[in-house]
Enzyme design. Structure first.
Site, PDB file in Angstrom:
ATOM      1  N   SER A 102      44.890  37.416  29.161  1.00 18.33           N
ATOM      2  CA  SER A 102      44.392  38.699  29.640  1.00 18.33           C
ATOM      3  C   SER A 102      43.142  39.142  28.896  1.00 18.33           C
ATOM      4  CB  SER A 102      45.506  39.740  29.544  1.00 18.33           C
ATOM      5  OG  SER A 102      45.184  40.920  30.223  1.00 18.33           O
ATOM      6  N   ASP A 242      38.996  42.901  33.146  1.00 14.23           N
ATOM      7  CA  ASP A 242      39.258  42.102  31.949  1.00 14.23           C
ATOM      8  C   ASP A 242      39.333  40.630  32.336  1.00 14.23           C
ATOM      9  OD1 ASP A 242      41.703  42.199  33.239  1.00 14.23           O
ATOM     10  OD2 ASP A 242      42.881  42.306  31.405  1.00 14.23           O
ATOM     11  N   ASP A 244      41.554  38.412  33.058  1.00 10.46           N
ATOM     12  CA  ASP A 244      42.328  37.933  34.206  1.00 10.46           C
ATOM     13  C   ASP A 244      42.321  38.930  35.354  1.00 10.46           C
ATOM     14  OD1 ASP A 244      44.006  39.807  33.014  1.00 10.46           O
ATOM     15  OD2 ASP A 244      45.836  38.697  33.463  1.00 10.46           O
ATOM     16  N   ASP A 246      43.377  41.924  35.872  1.00  3.82           N
ATOM     17  CA  ASP A 246      44.502  42.769  36.258  1.00  3.82           C
ATOM     18  C   ASP A 246      44.345  44.195  35.754  1.00  3.82           C
ATOM     19  OD1 ASP A 246      45.040  42.411  33.567  1.00  3.82           O
ATOM     20  OD2 ASP A 246      47.133  41.817  33.840  1.00  3.82           O
TER      21      ASP A 246
END
Length: 445
Positions: A102, A242, A244, A246
């Site tokens: 992440s 960010d 990833d 999400d």
């Protein structure tokens, strides 16, 4: 039961160090495959990743583990985390896997697992998988029943079209200049494409991943880059994702940050007016008290959960709510996605902006935040929160803040720090309370 591998959001750690090694990840895939191998049908796993260098090490280890259990594997390459949830259901897969840490730096990596319904696994499933990882036995497939691996070349296009369908069909982004900071991460191709195809003039930032620059001085956790680019280009707003994709943080035309609490408030207010909001808004204990007061004025309730988007989703599913998230920018809209989706959340904000025909600064500050301060205290081991001096300091802090303030003390789920957060109408008092508690924790650590 104590967990050895899974934390609040899958398994995470330094790449090529326990537990993020090829050996452990191989065993994870074998155990997860065994847990979700049910029935006579041909089983399928979807594997995506972000742009970290270590993804090249972990992807084949996972693939080998699933194939050894007789499960076919579809590899989709760099892909946002929410896309894996979407693809898991659309391909009728038995499991989805996202290789990502992440917002962490490139040195870290992690594994997030999704069940057949596209949602992250339950505690029970994770505990069962850990048990098999450590103790076996593994029920390996016969040679003739080994799985196969293939790549899905149009996975990105599928996600782009799915995201575009979440934007109102009668609206366009024509005339808007938008900076989109992709953190050199998983959405570096897809996010600019979505905005462009909906009509925006797009200024892409941090879209040149090299395996080691993900989240480095960019993205949702380092918003200065986005804010500076908005001002430099005279853009109408900025969107920062960010690594990833999400989570999302927005900036107005002046480069002022609009955090996750404000994003949730924008969407909640809009959906409440049109009757789309189901149940309460679900947020964590870290969301600002100002958000709670604003929602009360709108006749909307707020359900608070522990920190972590998985706990937000659990409460949303339990109570039938369709909007939730975190101050950090995880915004979950279960009408469209099974986990936080930064791009989908940004499009909901853009829909409000287009309809309002106002600048972002005119819609981006829905409520006045209550003074809030968060500090971290690092510790080397033990349980400093159990010390009597710390407990006394916490009780004193709560008494000083009174009923008009809040105090949240919690250990981080990803690093050895204690997070101390206080909020209230008196900013000086908030600062004093946090500093006093941090000092006592530091002395007890």
């Amino acid at each position: 039961m104590t967990r050895n591998y899974f934390g609040t959001d899958g398994i995470r750690g330094t790449a090529n160090r326990d537990p993020i090694t090829p050996e452990i990840v191989l065993r994870l895939a074998m155990a997860a495959g065994q847990r979700f191998r049910r029935g006579p049908h041909r089983h399928l796993v979807v594997i995506g990743k972000d742009t970290r260098l270590s993804g090249y090490m972990l992807e084949p280890a996972l693939t080998s583990g699933f194939i050894s259990m007789g499960m076919d594997v579809v590899l989709v390459g760099p892909m946002p985390t929410p896309a894996i949830g979407m693809l898991t259901t659309s391909l009728r897969a038995d499991l989805g896997v996202m290789i990502s840490a992440s917002h962490n730096p490139y040195q870290d990596n992690g594994i997030k697992l999704f069940g057949p319904d596209g949602f992250k696994l339950s505690d029970a499933d994770e505990i069962a998988i850990e048990r098999v990882m450590d103790n076996g036995p593994f029920e390996l497939a016969d040679p003739a029943k080994l799985g196969r691996a293939r790549r899905l070349d149009d996975a990105g296009g599928r996600y782009i079209e799915a995201v575009k369908r979440t934007f109102p069909a009668d609206l366009r982004l024509d005339g808007l200049k938008i900076v989109v900071d992709c953190a050199h991460g998983a959405a570096y191709k897809m996010a600019p494409a979505v905005l462009f195809e909906l009509g925006a003039d797009v200024i892409p930032v941090a879209v040149d991943p090299d395996g080691t620059n993900i989240n480095r001085d960019c993205g949702a956790t380092a918003t200065r880059t986005m804010c500076e680019q908005v001002v430099a280009h005279g853009a109408d707003l900025g969107i920062a994702l960010d690594g990833d994709a999400d989570r999302v943080i927005v900036a107005d035309e002046h480069g002022q940050v609009v955090d996750g609490d404000q994003v949730m408030a924008i969407i909640a207010s809009s959906w409440a007016k049109t009757g789309r909001l189901r149940g309460n808004l679900v947020a964590t204990v870290m969301s600002n008290l100002g958000l709670e007061r604003h929602l009360q004025g709108q006749g909307v309730g707020l359900t608070r959960t522990a920190v972590g988007d998985r706990y937000v989703v659990e409460a949303m599913r339990r109570d039938g709510c369709n909007l939730g998230g975190e101050q950090s920018g995880h915004v979950i809209l279960t009408d469209y996605a099974t986990t936080g989706d930064g791009l989908v959340a940004a499009l909901q904000v853009l829909a409000v902006l287009v309809k309002a025909e106002k600048p972002m600064s005119g819609v981006g500050r829905v409520f006045e935040p209550v003074p809030q301060l968060l500090k971290n205290v690092r510790y080397d081991g033990g349980a400093p929160l159990t010390a009597s001096a710390v407990q006394s300091a916490i009780a004193d802090g709560e008494a000083r803040l009174g009923s008009s303030g809040r105090l949240v003390i919690r250990p981080s789920g990803t690093e050895p720090v204690i997070r101390v957060m206080a909020e209230g109408d008196d900013s000086d008092l908030v600062t004093a309370v946090v500093d006093d508690i941090c000092k006592v924790i530091g002395e007890s650590a």
